[in-house]
Motif scaffolding. Sequence first.
Motif, mmCIF file in Angstrom:
data_model
loop_
_atom_site.group_PDB
_atom_site.id
_atom_site.type_symbol
_atom_site.label_atom_id
_atom_site.label_comp_id
_atom_site.label_asym_id
_atom_site.label_seq_id
_atom_site.Cartn_x
_atom_site.Cartn_y
_atom_site.Cartn_z
ATOM 1 N N LYS A 472 1.031 -1.201 -0.115
ATOM 2 C CA LYS A 472 0.074 -0.344 -0.139
ATOM 3 C C LYS A 472 1.091 0.986 0.339
ATOM 4 O O LYS A 472 0.498 2.204 -0.748
ATOM 5 N N ASN A 506 -9.597 3.391 6.763
ATOM 6 C CA ASN A 506 -8.487 4.315 5.818
ATOM 7 C C ASN A 506 -7.690 5.081 6.057
ATOM 8 O O ASN A 506 -7.684 5.439 6.466
ATOM 9 N N HIS A 537 -7.280 0.085 -7.951
ATOM 10 C CA HIS A 537 -8.363 -1.102 -6.793
ATOM 11 C C HIS A 537 -7.713 -2.322 -6.744
ATOM 12 O O HIS A 537 -9.072 -3.306 -6.462
ATOM 13 N N LYS A 538 -6.987 -2.755 -6.983
ATOM 14 C CA LYS A 538 -6.013 -4.179 -6.644
ATOM 15 C C LYS A 538 -6.597 -4.859 -5.412
ATOM 16 O O LYS A 538 -6.541 -5.559 -4.542
ATOM 17 N N ILE A 539 -5.900 -2.819 -4.250
ATOM 18 C CA ILE A 539 -6.005 -3.240 -3.101
ATOM 19 C C ILE A 539 -7.345 -3.237 -2.373
ATOM 20 O O ILE A 539 -7.310 -2.295 -0.849
ATOM 21 N N LYS A 540 -8.459 -3.470 -2.846
ATOM 22 C CA LYS A 540 -9.740 -2.693 -2.636
ATOM 23 C C LYS A 540 -10.192 -1.451 -2.435
ATOM 24 O O LYS A 540 -10.423 -0.926 -1.756
ATOM 25 N N GLY A 541 -8.983 -0.289 -3.213
ATOM 26 C CA GLY A 541 -9.274 0.955 -2.686
ATOM 27 C C GLY A 541 -10.140 1.498 -3.430
ATOM 28 O O GLY A 541 -10.848 1.642 -4.341
ATOM 29 N N GLN A 542 -10.812 2.994 -3.257
ATOM 30 C CA GLN A 542 -11.224 3.760 -4.298
ATOM 31 C C GLN A 542 -10.169 5.162 -5.003
ATOM 32 O O GLN A 542 -9.718 5.594 -4.362
ATOM 33 N N LEU A 559 -7.504 4.243 0.565
ATOM 34 C CA LEU A 559 -7.247 2.375 0.807
ATOM 35 C C LEU A 559 -7.376 2.562 2.438
ATOM 36 O O LEU A 559 -6.663 2.528 3.307
ATOM 37 N N PRO A 560 -7.913 0.770 2.144
ATOM 38 C CA PRO A 560 -8.038 -0.090 3.574
ATOM 39 C C PRO A 560 -7.255 -0.003 3.851
ATOM 40 O O PRO A 560 -5.810 -0.220 3.727
#
Length: 562
Positions: A472, A506, A537-542, A559-560
Amino acid sequence: MAFLVIFSCQKKTIIVKKEAYSKTEVTRLVSLANISFNAKKFDSAFYYYNEILSICPPSKDPENYISTLNRMATIQQKHGDYAGSETTIKQGLPYIKLTKKQFLVWTLYSILGNNYLNTHNNKNAILYYEKALKLNVTPEKKLTTKINIGLALIQNKEFDEALNLFLSLENTKGVVFKPEIYGALFDNIGLCYFKINNYESGLDYMMKGLEIRKKLKSPSELGKSYIHLAQLYDSKNPSLAKKYALLSYNEFGKTNQTEQSLSPLRIIIKHSTYQEFKTYSESYINLNDSIYVTDQRVKNQFAKIKYNSKREKEENLKLKTHRAENELKVERQRNKNIVAYIIIILSLCMILILYYYLTSKANREKIEAAYYSETRISKKLHDELANDIYHTMAFAENTNLSLIENKEQLTNYLETIYSRTRDISKENCTIVTDENYISSLKEMISRFSTLNINIILNGLDSINWYNINPNKKITIYRALQELLVNMRKYSEASLVGITFKQDEKNILVHYKDNGKGIDTDKIIFKNGLYNVESRIHKIKGQFEISSSPNQGFKVFFKLPLS
């Protein structure tokens, strides 16, 4: 498919054929059981009846099945095991619709009603007596049922209702009843009159019933008449009350119904002298204890017969299945081994396939990353560095370098080329994610700050970078790097603001510049912005872009933490 077939072998069960229904054998056992029952050898009778149940399917022979249950429940009832009798007789309830013999159903309902009557569950007793009353049976049976309903009403202290019922039976025309029924009917009418304080009518009917019962010479029935007379005289004439109580006690003593002897003993004790009081009190205590012990013995006795029969059948079944179990034992073990081998082989194949897949995926990702990196470097070298070198070469060829100002200009061009080369090298080098990450991030951002571009950072030091995943950190680094590169190349911005925030779940990054902006409806995600969005997006972010012409350029990404 072979695995499924072999595995299905594991599910084999041993099936032992049940003995075929034999009408002849059932008839033989019924005959033996009835002979013992009529001879009052109830242990033997119960044993034979229980054997009948084990070979008589109710769906094929409901008459013998229900008749057998009736006899077994009657035996238990005669011995005071009312709970056991109820359990036995209820087994026949699901099959009463299969028989056309109404008297069998009447007997079943009557036994159930008697069990409830003897345990003072008068509501259920009346319920089953009324069911019995609706059946097409002889007038004598209907009269017996109505008398039983009257007894339940008496136990429920509904004496007026019981009296009206008994009086209606007395006046029944066109039917000749047995003397024992008349004896019970008159005695119960007398009891009802006594309970509603009509002593004269009560005594009259009780004496009528007694005279009939004397002729029948039934100890049980005589005992009932005498105890009712004792109760009638209990408060009016103690000597007569004691007399009839003694007579009742003596009559009940001739029967096996020892529990009935308790009621006359209580009246005898009440009206006895001191010495008699002691004697009869001891008799009462001993009798009460004896009844309890007898009840337990009887319950255990019939339960043991059922248990032994069941155990014997189970042992026979085990012997029959033992041989089949031995025959299947070797086959089952072999099948287990085969299944185990197949599972091991399949597991190894799955592990190899998974290893190959993961290795291939990792290699593909490395190749793609290298390709994108090479493409990025090539583009920068062509678009930026090659152009600068060409202009510098043209300047050197067409300019008098002996002049100081031209030399200084050439030096500036070379310094620019060196800076671009260093920036390209920095953009594609390995990113530090340890404790020096903040310094590295600040250094990267500061390289985009010039005399004409001012970059302001907020909240960078407030983030707990130590607990953030290295991947991240790299994503944040590359995203900001790409945004700053685009800013310097296209936006003509003079002021850039980057704000960092962290909440419970986040990391939030806000980027904003005052450049010329773009129309977001016409934006084309080229390699740079596409890579940034893809990474997040691959690390489930916006990832969100907000911009319009001449209004600057804004980007927000989240990013979470976990």
